[in-house]
Design an enzyme around this catalytic site. Structure first.
Site, PDB file in Angstrom:
ATOM      1  N   HIS A 124       0.826  -1.213   0.000  1.00 42.18           N
ATOM      2  CA  HIS A 124       0.000   0.000   0.000  1.00 42.18           C
ATOM      3  C   HIS A 124       0.862   1.265   0.000  1.00 42.18           C
ATOM      4  O   HIS A 124       0.361   2.358   0.245  1.00 42.18           O
ATOM      5  CB  HIS A 124      -0.987   0.013   1.172  1.00 42.18           C
ATOM      6  CG  HIS A 124      -2.130  -0.943   1.007  1.00 42.18           C
ATOM      7  ND1 HIS A 124      -3.385  -0.549   0.608  1.00 42.18           N
ATOM      8  CD2 HIS A 124      -2.200  -2.285   1.165  1.00 42.18           C
ATOM      9  CE1 HIS A 124      -4.193  -1.600   0.549  1.00 42.18           C
ATOM     10  NE2 HIS A 124      -3.473  -2.682   0.876  1.00 42.18           N
ATOM     11  N   ASP A 163       2.482   2.137  -2.800  1.00 41.59           N
ATOM     12  CA  ASP A 163       2.563   2.614  -4.181  1.00 41.59           C
ATOM     13  C   ASP A 163       1.737   3.878  -4.396  1.00 41.59           C
ATOM     14  O   ASP A 163       2.196   4.839  -5.001  1.00 41.59           O
ATOM     15  CB  ASP A 163       2.186   1.510  -5.173  1.00 41.59           C
ATOM     16  CG  ASP A 163       0.819   0.896  -4.927  1.00 41.59           C
ATOM     17  OD1 ASP A 163       0.205   1.163  -3.867  1.00 41.59           O
ATOM     18  OD2 ASP A 163       0.354   0.134  -5.791  1.00 41.59           O
ATOM     19  N   ALA A 201      -4.713 -15.568  -7.196  1.00 43.26           N
ATOM     20  CA  ALA A 201      -3.666 -15.756  -6.189  1.00 43.26           C
ATOM     21  C   ALA A 201      -2.906 -14.471  -5.893  1.00 43.26           C
ATOM     22  O   ALA A 201      -1.952 -14.477  -5.134  1.00 43.26           O
ATOM     23  CB  ALA A 201      -2.684 -16.839  -6.648  1.00 43.26           C
ATOM     24  N   GLY A 202      -3.307 -13.364  -6.523  1.00 43.96           N
ATOM     25  CA  GLY A 202      -2.634 -12.108  -6.260  1.00 43.96           C
ATOM     26  C   GLY A 202      -1.272 -11.998  -6.920  1.00 43.96           C
ATOM     27  O   GLY A 202      -0.416 -11.255  -6.461  1.00 43.96           O
ATOM     28  N   LEU A 203      -1.057 -12.726  -8.006  1.00 42.06           N
ATOM     29  CA  LEU A 203       0.227 -12.716  -8.700  1.00 42.06           C
ATOM     30  C   LEU A 203       0.171 -11.924 -10.004  1.00 42.06           C
ATOM     31  O   LEU A 203       1.054 -12.011 -10.835  1.00 42.06           O
ATOM     32  CB  LEU A 203       0.709 -14.144  -8.961  1.00 42.06           C
ATOM     33  CG  LEU A 203       0.793 -15.026  -7.718  1.00 42.06           C
ATOM     34  CD1 LEU A 203       1.339 -16.396  -8.066  1.00 42.06           C
ATOM     35  CD2 LEU A 203       1.654 -14.378  -6.636  1.00 42.06           C
ATOM     36  N   SER A 238      -3.487 -10.140 -14.654  1.00 44.27           N
ATOM     37  CA  SER A 238      -3.989  -9.094 -15.558  1.00 44.27           C
ATOM     38  C   SER A 238      -2.843  -8.256 -16.111  1.00 44.27           C
ATOM     39  O   SER A 238      -2.793  -7.979 -17.318  1.00 44.27           O
ATOM     40  CB  SER A 238      -5.018  -8.214 -14.853  1.00 44.27           C
ATOM     41  OG  SER A 238      -4.449  -7.560 -13.733  1.00 44.27           O
ATOM     42  N   GLU A 256      -5.733  -0.708 -17.874  1.00 45.34           N
ATOM     43  CA  GLU A 256      -6.444  -1.276 -16.726  1.00 45.34           C
ATOM     44  C   GLU A 256      -7.221  -0.203 -15.967  1.00 45.34           C
ATOM     45  O   GLU A 256      -8.344  -0.431 -15.519  1.00 45.34           O
ATOM     46  CB  GLU A 256      -5.464  -1.993 -15.793  1.00 45.34           C
ATOM     47  CG  GLU A 256      -6.170  -2.704 -14.663  1.00 45.34           C
ATOM     48  CD  GLU A 256      -5.473  -3.973 -14.201  1.00 45.34           C
ATOM     49  OE1 GLU A 256      -5.885  -4.508 -13.159  1.00 45.34           O
ATOM     50  OE2 GLU A 256      -4.534  -4.431 -14.869  1.00 45.34           O
ATOM     51  N   ASP A 280       2.619  -3.465 -10.740  1.00 50.11           N
ATOM     52  CA  ASP A 280       2.447  -4.752 -11.412  1.00 50.11           C
ATOM     53  C   ASP A 280       2.945  -4.707 -12.841  1.00 50.11           C
ATOM     54  O   ASP A 280       3.676  -5.595 -13.304  1.00 50.11           O
ATOM     55  CB  ASP A 280       0.971  -5.158 -11.400  1.00 50.11           C
ATOM     56  CG  ASP A 280       0.438  -5.388 -10.007  1.00 50.11           C
ATOM     57  OD1 ASP A 280       1.235  -5.349  -9.044  1.00 50.11           O
ATOM     58  OD2 ASP A 280      -0.783  -5.599  -9.862  1.00 50.11           O
ATOM     59  N   TYR A 325     -10.008  -0.904   0.536  1.00 49.12           N
ATOM     60  CA  TYR A 325      -8.891  -0.279  -0.188  1.00 49.12           C
ATOM     61  C   TYR A 325      -9.161   1.211  -0.350  1.00 49.12           C
ATOM     62  O   TYR A 325      -8.300   2.049  -0.069  1.00 49.12           O
ATOM     63  CB  TYR A 325      -8.726  -0.947  -1.558  1.00 49.12           C
ATOM     64  CG  TYR A 325      -7.670  -0.333  -2.445  1.00 49.12           C
ATOM     65  CD1 TYR A 325      -6.364  -0.811  -2.445  1.00 49.12           C
ATOM     66  CD2 TYR A 325      -7.975   0.725  -3.289  1.00 49.12           C
ATOM     67  CE1 TYR A 325      -5.397  -0.254  -3.263  1.00 49.12           C
ATOM     68  CE2 TYR A 325      -7.011   1.302  -4.110  1.00 49.12           C
ATOM     69  CZ  TYR A 325      -5.727   0.807  -4.093  1.00 49.12           C
ATOM     70  OH  TYR A 325      -4.769   1.372  -4.893  1.00 49.12           O
TER      71      TYR A 325
END
Length: 386
Positions: A37, A39, A127-129, A132, A165, A177, A226
């Protein structure tokens, strides 16, 4: 015998288009080692690209049509034209990531030509990897490779993918990401300054494994929470008169808290201390100091649990199991937006099986599911495959 990803995507391309693709390209997923958090507070993050990603088989077309087949979605096909407005599909999941990238490649001023594309990937879903971002950057790489856009830098690619995105898909993500997917380096994590977008490769010790464990806890409330955390961070920045919490020292945070709401103060304390932990972690990795890295990861998790309040009881338990099995040389923490999802661990290669067994023996999600373990390597960013 199971097919490799290269074989899967090549077969899908040949089946859909009746020819062999001209190019294969890839873009990796990622895991964030530390810096959560930070970023959107213009801070620092330390992710690494991983050896799970998206592969695209691609060939140029003589017309302004882009035709895409998704091998992982029963060979579903999407088709649109470059000489007409590119619009999102109301029920389009994967097609909107492709369409969005192509739209913003055009808006970047690139003279795109039609293309046939086939997609596949092995980034675990949910899985949060960052499957996208991997897809977005891979599509950008496909057009770069097809048309020889050598001046399109990896940072430009990441910014175009992020824009797609944010504005086309509708997810207000930061740059981490996409940037690590585009700029990752094999054998290294990537220290990213989220204000300047500058990056520095941070070599990983050669005898260290990156283990990711999916807690199987579905990430509830993450959207609303968030947004709440983001507003709390902005409120704290206004209280101290800084552009972002990245500009605030711990001494000033404590000395000038005044009448700041106690919850907002805790949120700000997490960001300020997490930024420093991220910088310290980069130095610990360079020095090969896994003991120090473990201490920083533990402090990060505790801060996310107590000050930012984004962990979940099952994830806390999973991190305790991992840390206990690893011992003092290495560490574990929650990774990602929070409220479920994954833990990441750094550990010596010779401990992989014992730690995997500890997770299998001692951890169950509230639903009774076992955790899913992925062992990764720090991998290269997007590029063509020979």
């Amino acid at each position: 015998m199971s097919l490799t990803l290269n074989q899967v995507v090549t077969l899908a391309f040949k089946t859909a288009f009746g020819e062999t693709p001209q190019h294969l390209v890839q873009a990796p997923g990622r895991v964030n080692l530390i810096g959560e958090h930070t970023d959107y507070n213009d801070g620092f993050v330390l992710p690494c690209a991983i050896n799970f990603g998206t592969l695209i088989a691609a060939s140029a077309r003589p017309d302004p049509v882009v035709r895409v087949v998704a091998a992982d979605y029963h060979d579903e096909i999407d088709e649109f034209r470059l000489d007409q407005p590119i619009l999102p599909l109301t029920d389009g999941a994967w097609p909107n990531y492709v369409r969005g990238v192509v739209k913003y490649l055009q808006e970047h001023g690139l003279p795109l030509q039609g293309a046939n594309l086939a997609l596949t990937g092995d980034v675990p879903q949910g899985a949060g990897l960052s499957s996208s971002a991997s897809l977005e950057v891979a599509v950008t790489q496909a057009f770069k490779t097809l048309q020889g856009f050598d001046d399109l830098s990896p940072t430009d690619m990441a910014l175009i993918a992020q824009r797609a995105e944010n504005r086309f898909v509708g997810c207000n993500c930061g740059i981490m990401d996409q940037l690590v997917s585009a700029r990752g380096e094999a054998g290294s994590a990537l220290l990213i300054d989220c204000r300047s977008h500058e990056t520095r490769a941070v070599p990983m010790p050669p005898e260290v494994a990156v283990m990711i464990v999916h807690s199987r806890v579905r990430r509830g409330l993450v959207g609303s929470e968030y947004n709440t955390r983001r507003k709390q961070c902005e409120a704290a920045a206004r209280h101290y008169g800084v552009q972002a919490l990245r500009d605030l020292s711990l001494d000033r945070l404590e000395a000038e808290a005044g009448d700041l709401d106690a919850t907002v103060l805790r949120r700000a304390r997490h960001i300020v201390t997490e930024n420093q932990r991220t910088l310290d972690a980069a130095e610990a990795l360079v020095a090969g100091d896994l003991r120090r890295m473990g201490e920083l990861m533990a402090a990060s998790h505790n801060s996310m649990r107590d000050d930012f309040e984004i962990t979940a009881p099952a994830v806390d338990q999973l991190v305790e199991i991992l840390q206990s099995a690893i011992g003092a040389v290495g560490g574990a923490r929650m990774t990602g937006g929070g409220f479920g999802g994954c833990a990441v661990a750094l550990l010596p290669l010779n401990q992989i099986e014992s730690v995997r067994q500890a997770v299998a023996q001692h951890y169950r999600a509230p639903t009774g599911e076992a955790g899913t373990v992925y062992v990764c390597q720090a991998s290269a960013g997007a590029g063509p495959l020979t």
